[in-house]
Structures are given as structure tokens and as C-alpha cells.
Design a protein around this motif. Structure first.
Motif, PDB file in Angstrom:
ATOM      1  N   GLU A   1       8.237  33.294 -51.161  1.00  0.00           N
ATOM      2  CA  GLU A   1       8.760  33.009 -52.498  1.00  0.00           C
ATOM      3  C   GLU A   1      10.227  33.430 -52.613  1.00  0.00           C
ATOM      4  OE1 GLU A   1       7.752  33.898 -57.198  1.00  0.00           O
ATOM      5  OE2 GLU A   1       6.497  34.806 -55.657  1.00  0.00           O
ATOM      6  N   GLN A   2      10.564  34.628 -52.095  1.00  0.00           N
ATOM      7  CA  GLN A   2      11.948  35.117 -52.172  1.00  0.00           C
ATOM      8  C   GLN A   2      12.914  34.208 -51.432  1.00  0.00           C
ATOM      9  OE1 GLN A   2      12.091  39.159 -50.774  1.00  0.00           O
ATOM     10  NE2 GLN A   2      10.508  39.832 -52.217  1.00  0.00           N
ATOM     11  N   MET A   3      12.467  33.639 -50.317  1.00  0.00           N
ATOM     12  CA  MET A   3      13.340  32.807 -49.494  1.00  0.00           C
ATOM     13  C   MET A   3      13.279  31.327 -49.882  1.00  0.00           C
ATOM     14  SD  MET A   3      12.757  34.613 -45.773  1.00  0.00           S
ATOM     15  CE  MET A   3      14.040  33.699 -44.932  1.00  0.00           C
ATOM     16  N   ASN A   4      12.543  31.007 -50.930  1.00  0.00           N
ATOM     17  CA  ASN A   4      12.401  29.618 -51.381  1.00  0.00           C
ATOM     18  C   ASN A   4      11.947  28.689 -50.256  1.00  0.00           C
ATOM     19  OD1 ASN A   4      13.190  30.116 -54.087  1.00  0.00           O
ATOM     20  ND2 ASN A   4      15.318  30.206 -53.392  1.00  0.00           N
ATOM     21  N   VAL A   5      10.883  29.086 -49.582  1.00  0.00           N
ATOM     22  CA  VAL A   5      10.343  28.316 -48.466  1.00  0.00           C
ATOM     23  C   VAL A   5       9.709  27.035 -48.997  1.00  0.00           C
ATOM     24  CG1 VAL A   5       8.536  28.366 -46.699  1.00  0.00           C
ATOM     25  CG2 VAL A   5      10.011  30.347 -47.021  1.00  0.00           C
ATOM     26  N   ASP A   6       9.950  25.936 -48.287  1.00  0.00           N
ATOM     27  CA  ASP A   6       9.381  24.646 -48.670  1.00  0.00           C
ATOM     28  C   ASP A   6       7.994  24.425 -48.077  1.00  0.00           C
ATOM     29  OD1 ASP A   6      11.652  23.579 -50.168  1.00  0.00           O
ATOM     30  OD2 ASP A   6      12.676  23.640 -48.225  1.00  0.00           O
ATOM     31  N   LEU A   7       7.726  25.047 -46.913  1.00  0.00           N
ATOM     32  CA  LEU A   7       6.422  24.917 -46.267  1.00  0.00           C
ATOM     33  C   LEU A   7       6.118  26.197 -45.502  1.00  0.00           C
ATOM     34  CD1 LEU A   7       3.949  23.171 -45.470  1.00  0.00           C
ATOM     35  CD2 LEU A   7       5.287  22.415 -43.482  1.00  0.00           C
ATOM     36  N   LEU A   8       4.957  26.774 -45.764  1.00  0.00           N
ATOM     37  CA  LEU A   8       4.477  27.953 -45.046  1.00  0.00           C
ATOM     38  C   LEU A   8       3.391  27.497 -44.086  1.00  0.00           C
ATOM     39  CD1 LEU A   8       4.210  31.020 -44.587  1.00  0.00           C
ATOM     40  CD2 LEU A   8       2.643  31.071 -46.548  1.00  0.00           C
ATOM     41  N   VAL A   9       3.523  27.854 -42.809  1.00  0.00           N
ATOM     42  CA  VAL A   9       2.544  27.477 -41.795  1.00  0.00           C
ATOM     43  C   VAL A   9       1.911  28.747 -41.245  1.00  0.00           C
ATOM     44  CG1 VAL A   9       2.146  26.282 -39.600  1.00  0.00           C
ATOM     45  CG2 VAL A   9       3.925  25.452 -41.165  1.00  0.00           C
ATOM     46  N   VAL A  10       0.574  28.789 -41.270  1.00  0.00           N
ATOM     47  CA  VAL A  10      -0.159  29.926 -40.713  1.00  0.00           C
ATOM     48  C   VAL A  10      -1.295  29.406 -39.858  1.00  0.00           C
ATOM     49  CG1 VAL A  10       0.418  31.626 -42.503  1.00  0.00           C
ATOM     50  CG2 VAL A  10      -1.528  30.122 -42.838  1.00  0.00           C
ATOM     51  N   GLY A  11      -1.675  30.183 -38.876  1.00  0.00           N
ATOM     52  CA  GLY A  11      -2.794  29.825 -38.019  1.00  0.00           C
ATOM     53  C   GLY A  11      -4.096  30.323 -38.614  1.00  0.00           C
ATOM     54  N   SER A  12      -5.183  29.808 -38.089  1.00  0.00           N
ATOM     55  CA  SER A  12      -6.513  30.224 -38.519  1.00  0.00           C
ATOM     56  C   SER A  12      -7.301  30.653 -37.288  1.00  0.00           C
ATOM     57  CB  SER A  12      -7.221  29.053 -39.210  1.00  0.00           C
ATOM     58  OG  SER A  12      -8.571  29.379 -39.473  1.00  0.00           O
ATOM     59  N   ARG A  13      -7.991  31.783 -37.400  1.00  0.00           N
ATOM     60  CA  ARG A  13      -8.803  32.258 -36.279  1.00  0.00           C
ATOM     61  C   ARG A  13     -10.124  31.522 -36.180  1.00  0.00           C
ATOM     62  NH1 ARG A  13      -9.201  38.455 -37.441  1.00  0.00           N
ATOM     63  NH2 ARG A  13      -9.250  37.637 -39.548  1.00  0.00           N
ATOM     64  N   GLY A  14     -10.427  30.720 -37.171  1.00  0.00           N
ATOM     65  CA  GLY A  14     -11.673  29.954 -37.141  1.00  0.00           C
ATOM     66  C   GLY A  14     -12.890  30.796 -37.486  1.00  0.00           C
ATOM     67  N   LEU A  15     -12.722  31.784 -38.341  1.00  0.00           N
ATOM     68  CA  LEU A  15     -13.845  32.620 -38.759  1.00  0.00           C
ATOM     69  C   LEU A  15     -14.798  31.808 -39.637  1.00  0.00           C
ATOM     70  CD1 LEU A  15     -11.985  35.894 -39.857  1.00  0.00           C
ATOM     71  CD2 LEU A  15     -13.091  35.424 -37.677  1.00  0.00           C
ATOM     72  N   GLY A  16     -16.066  32.137 -39.554  1.00  0.00           N
ATOM     73  CA  GLY A  16     -17.044  31.532 -40.453  1.00  0.00           C
ATOM     74  C   GLY A  16     -16.931  32.151 -41.829  1.00  0.00           C
ATOM     75  N   LYS A  17     -17.708  31.642 -42.759  1.00  0.00           N
ATOM     76  CA  LYS A  17     -17.629  32.113 -44.140  1.00  0.00           C
ATOM     77  C   LYS A  17     -17.961  33.594 -44.268  1.00  0.00           C
ATOM     78  CE  LYS A  17     -18.637  27.655 -46.212  1.00  0.00           C
ATOM     79  NZ  LYS A  17     -19.559  26.881 -47.026  1.00  0.00           N
ATOM     80  N   ILE A  18     -18.961  34.067 -43.565  1.00  0.00           N
ATOM     81  CA  ILE A  18     -19.383  35.468 -43.681  1.00  0.00           C
ATOM     82  C   ILE A  18     -18.327  36.390 -43.088  1.00  0.00           C
ATOM     83  CG2 ILE A  18     -21.095  37.169 -42.953  1.00  0.00           C
ATOM     84  CD1 ILE A  18     -23.179  34.888 -43.135  1.00  0.00           C
ATOM     85  N   LYS A  19     -17.849  36.093 -41.890  1.00  0.00           N
ATOM     86  CA  LYS A  19     -16.813  36.934 -41.272  1.00  0.00           C
ATOM     87  C   LYS A  19     -15.534  36.928 -42.107  1.00  0.00           C
ATOM     88  CE  LYS A  19     -18.162  36.755 -36.428  1.00  0.00           C
ATOM     89  NZ  LYS A  19     -17.785  36.303 -35.093  1.00  0.00           N
ATOM     90  N   ARG A  20     -15.189  35.757 -42.645  1.00  0.00           N
ATOM     91  CA  ARG A  20     -13.981  35.659 -43.463  1.00  0.00           C
ATOM     92  C   ARG A  20     -14.120  36.513 -44.722  1.00  0.00           C
ATOM     93  NH1 ARG A  20     -13.238  30.305 -43.435  1.00  0.00           N
ATOM     94  NH2 ARG A  20     -14.486  29.981 -45.295  1.00  0.00           N
ATOM     95  N   ALA A  21     -15.327  36.532 -45.313  1.00  0.00           N
ATOM     96  CA  ALA A  21     -15.556  37.338 -46.518  1.00  0.00           C
ATOM     97  C   ALA A  21     -15.497  38.829 -46.195  1.00  0.00           C
ATOM     98  CB  ALA A  21     -16.908  36.987 -47.130  1.00  0.00           C
ATOM     99  N   LEU A  22     -16.003  39.225 -45.034  1.00  0.00           N
ATOM    100  CA  LEU A  22     -16.015  40.647 -44.660  1.00  0.00           C
ATOM    101  C   LEU A  22     -14.673  41.122 -44.127  1.00  0.00           C
ATOM    102  CD1 LEU A  22     -19.493  40.866 -42.908  1.00  0.00           C
ATOM    103  CD2 LEU A  22     -18.880  41.763 -45.154  1.00  0.00           C
ATOM    104  N   LEU A  23     -14.035  40.325 -43.290  1.00  0.00           N
ATOM    105  CA  LEU A  23     -12.800  40.739 -42.632  1.00  0.00           C
ATOM    106  C   LEU A  23     -11.551  40.338 -43.402  1.00  0.00           C
ATOM    107  CD1 LEU A  23     -13.697  39.761 -38.959  1.00  0.00           C
ATOM    108  CD2 LEU A  23     -13.801  42.031 -39.999  1.00  0.00           C
ATOM    109  N   GLY A  24     -11.690  39.370 -44.263  1.00  0.00           N
ATOM    110  CA  GLY A  24     -10.517  38.870 -44.963  1.00  0.00           C
ATOM    111  C   GLY A  24      -9.817  37.832 -44.112  1.00  0.00           C
TER     112      GLY A  24
END
Length: 171
Positions: A123-146
Motif C-alpha cells: 500500500e505504501q509503495m502504491n503497488v499495482d500487482l502483488l504476486v505471492v506463491g502458495s504452498r498448496g496447503l489444504g483447508k485444515i492446514k491453512r486454518a491451523l498454520l495460517g
């Protein structure tokens, strides 16, 4: 156009960077900022490491077991900080090598919670597109680990692209 890619040293984050280079900057071989659609494009690689956690009233108190606090010397704390900085620099150095023949990139090392820091700096740098990777966690792991990618998708003030690993893309 300003694009930011979050790099944490994982294979998923380097895959997201490679995907960005191949799909957004494909064929642009220039050490200067690339021009896409008449606009100069800047790529920022950001790495966030966790701060050293302190416990108790003393800034150098760390848990050493159940109900036991150990006190680290200032030299030890400084050594850990220096090690974190070297690891961060190594991760971003590898990322810069990937960008070398495609686009000029800048790097940024931050300390704090990756979810908050990535959203705040984009937000501070006025980015037009933020790209992040995904570890491919399932719903349960994502809920527990964030999930940093999930958090950014919900709270970043700019469009967020989550690049899933190949094994997830083929299912």
C-alpha cells in the motif's frame, strides 16, 4: 506499473517469481525498467523475516524449558540478527539472479509479521500487482498454520495474484 513479488525462500515463492518473469515480462530483455503497454514497469522483490522474540521483562530472556527463562548475551542476539540478515540477503540474491536477463528489480528486506508487512508495504509503495506463491496447503492446514497468500488476497489494497505450485495446477 509496479509489481511486487513476495519471496520467502520456499520453492513456491521462487516458482511465483519465475511465473511472473515468464508471463508478465516474457521477451523483455533489458536491464532498465521494462515498458509494458507504454508504461515503465518496476519489479520489487520483498522478503520479510520474523523479529527475534523476547519473553519476560528483560529484552534478552528466552524460554529454556517449562517455567525456565534463559538470558542471552547481547552478542548472541546480535549474532542471530546478523545471521537473519545474511539469510535474507542470500534469498534475495538468488531471486535477483533469476531476474537478471529479464528486468531490473529492486529488493526490500523487512522485519515483522509477513502478512501485515507485505500488505502495508504494498500500500505504501502504491503497488499495482502483488504476486505471492502458495504452498498448496489444504483447508485444515491453512486454518491451523495460517496462509500469507490467503491473508494478502483478503487484506491487500491492490490486486493480488496467488501462483499455485505446478502439482496443484495439474489437478
Amino acid at each position: 506499473m509496479r509489481v511486487m513479488v513476495g519471496i520467502d525462500g520456499s520453492d513456491a515463492s521462487f516458482y511465483a517469481l519465475q511465473w511472473t518473469l515468464d508471463n508478465l515480462f516474457n521477451g523483455l530483455i533489458s536491464p532498465a525498467p521494462a515498458v509494458v503497454g507504454g508504461e515503465a514497469t518496476l519489479l520489487t522483490l520483498v522478503h520479510v523475516h520474523q523479529p527475534i522474540k523476547h519473553y519476560g521483562f528483560a529484552p534478552s530472556a528466552f524460554p529454556a524449558g517449562p517455567g525456565v527463562l534463559a538470558y542471552a548475551s547481547t552478542t548472541l542476539v546480535d549474532s542471530v540478527r546478523k545471521s537473519q540478515e545474511q539469510i535474507s540477503a542470500g534469498i534475495l540474491s538468488r531471486a535477483l539472479k533469476m531476474c537478471k536477463d529479464k528486468i531490473k528489480a529492486e529488493t526490500l528486506i523487512l522485519e515483522g509479521d509477513p502478512t501485515d508487512m507485505i500488505c502495508d508495504i504494498s500500500e505504501q509503495m502504491n503497488v499495482d500487482l502483488l504476486v505471492v506463491g502458495s504452498r498448496g496447503l489444504g483447508k485444515i492446514k491453512r486454518a491451523l498454520l495460517g496462509s500469507v497468500s490467503d491473508y494478502c488476497a483478503h487484506y491487500a489494497k491492490c490486486p493480488t495474484l496467488i501462483v499455485k505450485p505446478l502439482k496443484e495446477a495439474s489437478k
